[in-house]
Design a protein around this motif. Structure first.
Motif, short mmCIF file in Angstrom:
data_model
loop_
_atom_site.label_atom_id
_atom_site.label_comp_id
_atom_site.label_asym_id
_atom_site.label_seq_id
_atom_site.Cartn_x
_atom_site.Cartn_y
_atom_site.Cartn_z
N MET A 1 11.57 4.41 -31.69
CA MET A 1 10.10 4.35 -31.59
C MET A 1 9.70 3.35 -30.52
N ILE A 2 8.75 3.73 -29.68
CA ILE A 2 8.26 2.84 -28.64
C ILE A 2 7.16 1.96 -29.21
N GLU A 3 7.35 0.63 -29.15
CA GLU A 3 6.37 -0.30 -29.69
C GLU A 3 5.60 -1.03 -28.60
N SER A 4 6.22 -1.15 -27.41
CA SER A 4 5.56 -1.82 -26.29
C SER A 4 5.75 -0.98 -25.02
N ILE A 5 4.70 -0.90 -24.21
CA ILE A 5 4.80 -0.23 -22.93
C ILE A 5 4.36 -1.21 -21.85
N VAL A 6 5.20 -1.36 -20.84
CA VAL A 6 4.93 -2.26 -19.73
C VAL A 6 4.72 -1.41 -18.47
N PHE A 7 3.62 -1.65 -17.78
CA PHE A 7 3.25 -0.84 -16.63
C PHE A 7 3.44 -1.60 -15.33
N ASP A 8 4.05 -0.93 -14.36
CA ASP A 8 4.01 -1.36 -12.97
C ASP A 8 2.55 -1.36 -12.53
N ILE A 9 2.26 -1.95 -11.38
CA ILE A 9 0.86 -2.02 -10.94
C ILE A 9 0.59 -1.06 -9.79
N GLY A 10 1.10 -1.37 -8.59
CA GLY A 10 0.80 -0.55 -7.41
C GLY A 10 1.30 0.87 -7.54
N GLU A 11 0.42 1.83 -7.38
CA GLU A 11 0.69 3.27 -7.47
C GLU A 11 1.13 3.72 -8.87
N THR A 12 0.88 2.87 -9.85
CA THR A 12 1.00 3.26 -11.26
C THR A 12 -0.35 3.03 -11.94
N ILE A 13 -0.85 1.80 -11.82
CA ILE A 13 -2.17 1.47 -12.34
C ILE A 13 -3.23 1.58 -11.23
N THR A 14 -2.90 1.04 -10.07
CA THR A 14 -3.87 1.01 -8.96
C THR A 14 -3.38 1.81 -7.77
N ARG A 15 -4.32 2.34 -7.01
CA ARG A 15 -4.02 2.98 -5.73
C ARG A 15 -3.79 1.89 -4.68
N ASP A 16 -2.93 2.19 -3.72
CA ASP A 16 -2.66 1.23 -2.65
C ASP A 16 -3.51 1.48 -1.40
N ASP A 17 -4.44 2.42 -1.48
CA ASP A 17 -5.25 2.77 -0.31
C ASP A 17 -5.94 1.55 0.31
N ARG A 18 -6.64 0.80 -0.51
CA ARG A 18 -7.39 -0.35 -0.02
C ARG A 18 -6.45 -1.40 0.60
N TYR A 19 -5.32 -1.61 -0.06
CA TYR A 19 -4.36 -2.62 0.40
C TYR A 19 -3.93 -2.34 1.84
N TRP A 20 -3.49 -1.10 2.10
CA TRP A 20 -3.00 -0.78 3.43
C TRP A 20 -4.13 -0.66 4.44
N ALA A 21 -5.30 -0.21 4.00
CA ALA A 21 -6.45 -0.14 4.89
C ALA A 21 -6.86 -1.53 5.34
N THR A 22 -6.79 -2.50 4.43
CA THR A 22 -7.14 -3.88 4.76
C THR A 22 -6.19 -4.44 5.82
N TRP A 23 -4.90 -4.14 5.65
CA TRP A 23 -3.92 -4.60 6.64
C TRP A 23 -4.17 -3.93 7.99
N ALA A 24 -4.44 -2.65 7.98
CA ALA A 24 -4.68 -1.93 9.23
C ALA A 24 -5.88 -2.53 9.97
N ASP A 25 -6.96 -2.77 9.25
CA ASP A 25 -8.15 -3.33 9.88
C ASP A 25 -7.91 -4.74 10.40
N TRP A 26 -7.18 -5.52 9.64
CA TRP A 26 -6.89 -6.90 10.05
C TRP A 26 -6.05 -6.94 11.32
N LEU A 27 -5.08 -6.05 11.41
CA LEU A 27 -4.19 -6.02 12.57
C LEU A 27 -4.72 -5.12 13.69
N THR A 28 -5.94 -4.58 13.49
CA THR A 28 -6.58 -3.67 14.45
C THR A 28 -5.67 -2.50 14.82
#
Length: 213
Positions: A1-28
């Protein structure tokens, strides 16, 4: 029986779109260029930060991140960064009596931003706070500590085989591989991933049935 579930964050809970877009804009750099380079290094099995090094070979990622923060252009997370199934899935699992932990390779700032979203989780923590990152065994020992359940009753959910599925299994946990994001899609049907993962899912809402079974 599963009693605890642990979730990864990037591309499991959250999209990485903003993260990479921010880097792209910063580095022009055009956003499409950065996205394509991330895909290229993923396919080669390299660290995703290598995408930045391909356009700036001498880049100091940590120093640039600090400069972005100082300029007010650092990490941001809000409701739009969450995948649509996150809140429904986490809420249903908590109602089923499952302990919910979110733990992934992110900065300490990212954990603060995630906590502000008031997700239906018992704990949100990141590698930046722990000082140890996946796929190191010490990270998954920390995971077991905060999960507060036996390894065989603890499920780790993530998109990346090398960072999530394989080390979780090595630590004795159960593992679910989600077909989401570049890593999740690229390795979704890989024979080694299929053999290692206890479950392969397309949506976090499928976890409710897994727990019920």
């Amino acid at each position: 029986m599963i009693e605890s579930i642990v979730f990864d964050i990037g591309e499991t809970i959250t999209r990485d779109d903003r993260y990479w877009a921010t880097w792209a804009d910063w580095l022009t750099i055009p956003r499409h260029t950065v996205s394509a380079l991330v895909g290229a290094v993923v396919a080669q099995g390299r660290d995703n930060a290598d995408a930045l090094r391909l356009v700036r070979p001498d880049i100091d990622v940590a120093a640039e991140r600090a400069a972005m923060e100082a300029a007010g252009r650092g990490e941001r997370l809000d409701e739009t960064d969450l995948y649509d199934d996150v809140r429904p899935a986490l809420s249903a699992l908590r109602e089923a009596g499952v302990r919910i932990v979110i733990a992934g390779n992110q900065t300490a700032r990212a954990s603060k931003l995630l906590r502000r979203l008031d997700l239906p989780a018992d704990l949100v923590v990141t590698s930046g706070e722990w000082g140890v990152a996946k796929p190191q065994p010490e990270f998954f020992q920390r995971v077991l500590g905060v999960a507060q359940t036996e390894p065989s009753r603890t499920l780790y959910v993530g998109d990346h085989p090398a960072n999530d599925v394989f080390p979780a299994k090595a630590a004795g946990l159960r593992a679910a591989h989600i077909r989401r994001g570049p890593w999740g899609h690229l390795w979704a049907d890989d024979p080694e991933v299929a053999a290692a993962a206890d479950w392969r899912i397309d949506s976090l809402t499928q976890l409710t049935a897994i727990v019920a079974d």
